[in-house]
Design a protein around this motif. Structure first.
Motif, short mmCIF file in Angstrom:
data_model
loop_
_atom_site.label_atom_id
_atom_site.label_comp_id
_atom_site.label_asym_id
_atom_site.label_seq_id
_atom_site.Cartn_x
_atom_site.Cartn_y
_atom_site.Cartn_z
N LEU A 47 0.77 -1.33 0.03
CA LEU A 47 -0.17 0.08 0.03
C LEU A 47 0.94 1.24 -0.08
O LEU A 47 0.40 2.27 -0.65
CB LEU A 47 -0.88 -0.01 1.31
CG LEU A 47 -1.94 -1.43 1.27
CD1 LEU A 47 -2.79 -1.19 2.53
CD2 LEU A 47 -2.79 -1.46 0.16
N LEU A 48 2.00 1.16 0.47
CA LEU A 48 2.79 2.27 0.62
C LEU A 48 3.77 2.48 -0.50
O LEU A 48 4.17 3.75 -0.72
CB LEU A 48 3.60 2.33 2.18
CG LEU A 48 2.80 2.24 3.17
CD1 LEU A 48 3.77 2.21 4.54
CD2 LEU A 48 1.80 3.42 3.43
N VAL A 49 4.19 1.41 -0.91
CA VAL A 49 5.20 1.53 -2.01
C VAL A 49 4.68 1.40 -3.28
O VAL A 49 5.23 2.14 -4.27
CB VAL A 49 6.56 0.52 -1.60
CG1 VAL A 49 7.59 0.64 -2.88
CG2 VAL A 49 6.85 0.53 -0.41
N GLU A 50 3.95 0.37 -3.73
CA GLU A 50 3.44 -0.02 -5.17
C GLU A 50 1.80 0.45 -5.14
O GLU A 50 1.20 0.58 -3.91
CB GLU A 50 3.41 -1.36 -5.07
CG GLU A 50 4.92 -2.05 -5.17
CD GLU A 50 5.43 -1.74 -6.51
OE1 GLU A 50 4.67 -1.78 -7.73
OE2 GLU A 50 6.59 -1.99 -6.64
N ILE A 108 -2.91 5.31 3.47
CA ILE A 108 -3.84 3.92 3.58
C ILE A 108 -5.17 4.35 3.33
O ILE A 108 -6.07 3.61 2.69
CB ILE A 108 -3.47 3.45 5.09
CG1 ILE A 108 -2.18 3.09 5.33
CG2 ILE A 108 -4.51 2.07 4.85
CD1 ILE A 108 -1.62 1.95 4.19
N TYR A 109 -5.78 5.65 3.84
CA TYR A 109 -7.04 6.10 3.66
C TYR A 109 -7.26 6.33 2.14
O TYR A 109 -8.47 5.77 1.48
CB TYR A 109 -7.13 7.35 4.40
CG TYR A 109 -8.78 8.01 4.32
CD1 TYR A 109 -9.87 7.40 5.12
CD2 TYR A 109 -8.91 8.81 3.31
CE1 TYR A 109 -10.87 8.07 5.08
CE2 TYR A 109 -10.21 9.51 3.10
CZ TYR A 109 -11.28 8.85 3.95
OH TYR A 109 -12.62 9.31 3.86
N GLU A 110 -6.26 6.71 1.49
CA GLU A 110 -6.75 7.15 0.09
C GLU A 110 -6.71 5.88 -0.76
O GLU A 110 -7.45 5.80 -1.73
CB GLU A 110 -5.32 8.16 -0.38
CG GLU A 110 -5.57 9.28 -0.24
CD GLU A 110 -4.16 10.12 -0.22
OE1 GLU A 110 -3.38 9.83 -1.26
OE2 GLU A 110 -4.11 11.41 0.00
N ASP A 167 -12.22 5.93 11.90
CA ASP A 167 -11.20 6.92 10.89
C ASP A 167 -11.49 6.28 9.37
O ASP A 167 -11.31 6.86 8.38
CB ASP A 167 -9.80 6.80 11.19
CG ASP A 167 -9.48 7.66 12.40
OD1 ASP A 167 -10.49 8.39 12.77
OD2 ASP A 167 -8.57 7.34 12.97
N TYR A 168 -11.68 4.83 9.25
CA TYR A 168 -11.57 4.18 7.96
C TYR A 168 -13.20 3.61 7.63
O TYR A 168 -13.83 3.48 8.78
CB TYR A 168 -10.57 3.22 7.77
CG TYR A 168 -9.22 3.47 7.97
CD1 TYR A 168 -8.41 4.08 6.91
CD2 TYR A 168 -8.72 3.52 9.33
CE1 TYR A 168 -7.21 4.59 7.20
CE2 TYR A 168 -7.26 3.87 9.43
CZ TYR A 168 -6.55 4.40 8.56
OH TYR A 168 -5.19 4.90 8.44
#
Length: 626
Positions: free
Chosen positions: A404-407, A443-445, A474-475
């Motif tokens: 989720l953070l890199v790809e 993560i939210y996006e 939050d999610y």
């Protein structure tokens, strides 16, 4: 010439013309005597300013005329040794020394001294030195602890290990790796300042317990050190006791891993890795807080190295297999989906458990290779089964934080679904709760992007972290999977907690699934409180797609039709714990089938002889649509 020179007042200092010239130089200059205290005889104004002083005299007063007076305790022993090795030489000898010191206002900084040895008839052996304050980027000092950075620590301990090779009777050395458990929780409960205080206190206690030994703050809440001191476990216990004495409210848990350096071992990074592995073995272990590296851990590390080195080959040659575990909808006792789980069947080591390869791939940041392979394999199998006319079910799969953070895994998943013609409602994305703790905006996006494309997103392992309720706030999740730890002790208390979570989820219009269910008692309880889905060994162990369906057929558990999913999901949103008579029924307009009846409603039916009367309260009526 007087015995000492300060450098501020020419008359008082009795300076000769050469010392007036030193005052005019642009850099810091210090002259000190080679002695036990490395007594300062002269310092110009530029040198004084490095320590936050305005003159050589003020610097002399601050340092008490001793060069290492303000040096950090962790650096004193090393700096003394380097001075002895480099400066206690004959006329003209040169050298340089680096050490950390505190300025007059308490700031930690690193200084570097370049000196030349000169003989004086009356004063003896002197060192004429230029002194520089190193830039923060160059000095690599941890601002909280004052410890040198990782690179300098490795360099220093590497030198120690190499020098040990020339000492046949050397004292045994050990690496100690320390981890502050729950450090994030400490920050959340008491604030970031308390977290900083905790790290500073531990640093001070480590320096006191292991004076002169190299120590590094390895990461946010980890320390590592090398020592030849005996009874290290006693020292570590003493540190724990001191923290408890000063801050009992922290309830600090300090894990320790210890690795004794064998004769001939000179790779500092290998030694540190072994100590870290020992420390990791006691994480969340209520019975141990310290472990020594042993042969079992050595085998485990060998396996980790094997996994990290062979993941590409495993993917390419098909050693990674997709296994499936069925998910049952409790209101109908039918199979409504399956979770895809990775299994590594290795030609050399046989079946590897997920715990043997997934953490390694996450640590080495190669988990993306496995996750992409899994998504592609799931979609390929769907297309293959459709082409063969076989039964298909929705499949859920896990994504890691690196995905989720890199790809851009959203695009990858959507591309694979389109390529193999997989409908979006046949794929569920699972995101582990722990992933949601970092980089929340990203993560939210990502979750929103999945939703915009029409994919359902589930929160996996709900309840395994400290901030589960905040994450629900939050999610936006379509479903939460209750962590199996809820059922590790199936007590009255755990039942009440699960009831509350299920009831809360329904009010939030979020579906529920309980994983790790192993007994019929747990299954009946979850069905009675309206938990919509269940997964676990009580139904089946993970296996191939066809073998799972065969096993379910033998147990006479039907497969849910895709067209009925929406109807049953609407029924699942009802709160089964509503006070008073309650039931869930489905009808084709002529006959009625009760999917769920609570005791109050059952007593009414018995009183009415089993007939469905107009006065009976039907909360949900599901009509078949042909």
């Amino acid at each position: 010439m007087k015995e000492k020179w300060h450098g501020d007042d020419e008359q008082e200092a009795g300076m000769m013309p050469i010392h007036q010239d030193l005052e005019r130089l642009p850099g810091g200059i210090i002259i000190y005597r080679v002695s036990e205290s490395y007594e300062i005889l002269y310092a110009n104004r530029k040198a004084a300013e490095i320590w936050g002083c305005t003159s050589g005299k003020e610097l002399m007063d601050f340092l008490g005329a001793s060069m290492l007076k303000a040096a950090l305790p962790a650096d004193v022993k090393r700096a003394e040794m380097e001075m002895i090795q480099q400066f206690r030489q004959v006329q003209g000898g040169v050298g340089n020394v680096e050490f950390r010191t505190r300025s007059r206002d308490g700031q930690i900084q690193e200084v570097e001294i370049f000196g030349r040895v000169e003989e004086d008839e009356r004063l003896g052996k002197l060192i004429y030195a230029s002194v520089y304050k190193k830039q923060l980027a160059r000095s690599n000092i941890d601002r909280l602890t004052g410890f040198s950075g990782h690179t300098q620590f490795i360099r220093r301990v590497q030198d120690i290990l190499e020098m040990d090779q020339d000492l046949p009777d050397r004292e045994p050395r050990v690496f100690i790796f320390l981890n502050v458990e729950g450090f994030r929780l400490l920050n959340e409960r008491f604030g970031m300042e308390a977290g900083d205080d905790c790290i500073r206190l531990l640093a001070e206690l480590l320096v006191h317990a292991f004076p002169g030994d190299p120590v590094v703050r390895y990461s946010v809440d980890h320390f590592c050190l090398l020592t030849s001191k005996k009874n290290v476990e006693t020292e570590i216990s003493g540190i724990r006791s001191m923290v408890q004495k000063h801050h009992p409210e922290w309830h600090l848990i300090l894990d320790a891993g210890i690795y004794e350096v064998p004769a001939g071992e000179i790779q500092a990074s290998v030694c540190m890795s072994c100590a870290e592995e020992a420390c990791r073995s006691v994480y969340r272990d209520m019975e141990r807080d310290t472990a020594w590296y042993d042969s079992r851990m050595a085998r485990q590390q060998a396996m980790e190295r094997y996994v990290a080195a062979h993941i590409d080959e495993a993917v390419e040659k098909g050693w990674i297999h997709v296994f499936y575990q069925p998910v049952i909808r409790t209101v109908t006792d039918s199979i409504c989906s399956m979770e895809a789980l990775a299994r590594w069947i290795d030609p050399q080591h046989g079946m590897l458990r997920p715990a043997e390869f997934i953490p390694v791939l996450e640590k080495t940041k190669q988990i993306i290779k496995l996750d992409k392979y899994m998504v592609q394999s799931i979609c390929q199998e769907y297309e293959s089964r459709i082409n063969q006319g076989k039964t298909v079910l929705p499949v859920s799969f896990n994504l890691s934080r690196y995905d989720l953070l890199v790809e851009d895994m959203v695009d990858f998943v959507d591309e694979q679904a389109k390529k193999y013609r997989v409908p979006k409602d046949m794929l569920y994305v699972e995101i582990t709760e722990s992933v949601l703790m970092d980089d929340r905006d990203v993560i939210y996006e990502t979750i929103e992007k999945f939703h915009q494309l029409g994919y359902a997103v589930w929160m996996d392992d709900f309840g395994s972290q400290y901030s589960s309720l905040n994450l629900l706030k939050d999610y936006d999740f379509d479903e939460i999977k209750l962590d199996m730890d809820f059922f590790s002790t199936f007590s009255d208390k755990s039942r009440k907690i699960v009831k509350s979570v299920v009831s809360m989820a329904k009010r939030l219009h979020t579906h529920t699934l309980a994983e790790g269910i192993e007994t019929e008692e747990e299954y009946r309880f979850l069905k009675s409180i309206g938990c919509e889905k269940v997964q676990g060994y009580v139904l089946a162990r993970p296996d191939s797609y066809d073998r799972i369906l065969e096993a379910m057929q033998k147990r006479k558990l039907p497969v849910e039709m895709r067209k009925d999913k929406g109807l049953y999901e609407k029924a699942g949103r009802a709160d089964f714990l509503t006070p008073g008579p309650f039931c869930v029924v489905e009808t084709d307009g002529e006959s009625v089938r009760y999917l769920y009846i609570n005791p109050e409603y059952l007593s009414i039916l018995k009183m009415l002889g089993g007939a469905l009367r107009k006065k009976s309260r039907i909360v949900f009526c599901i009509r078949w649509k042909e």
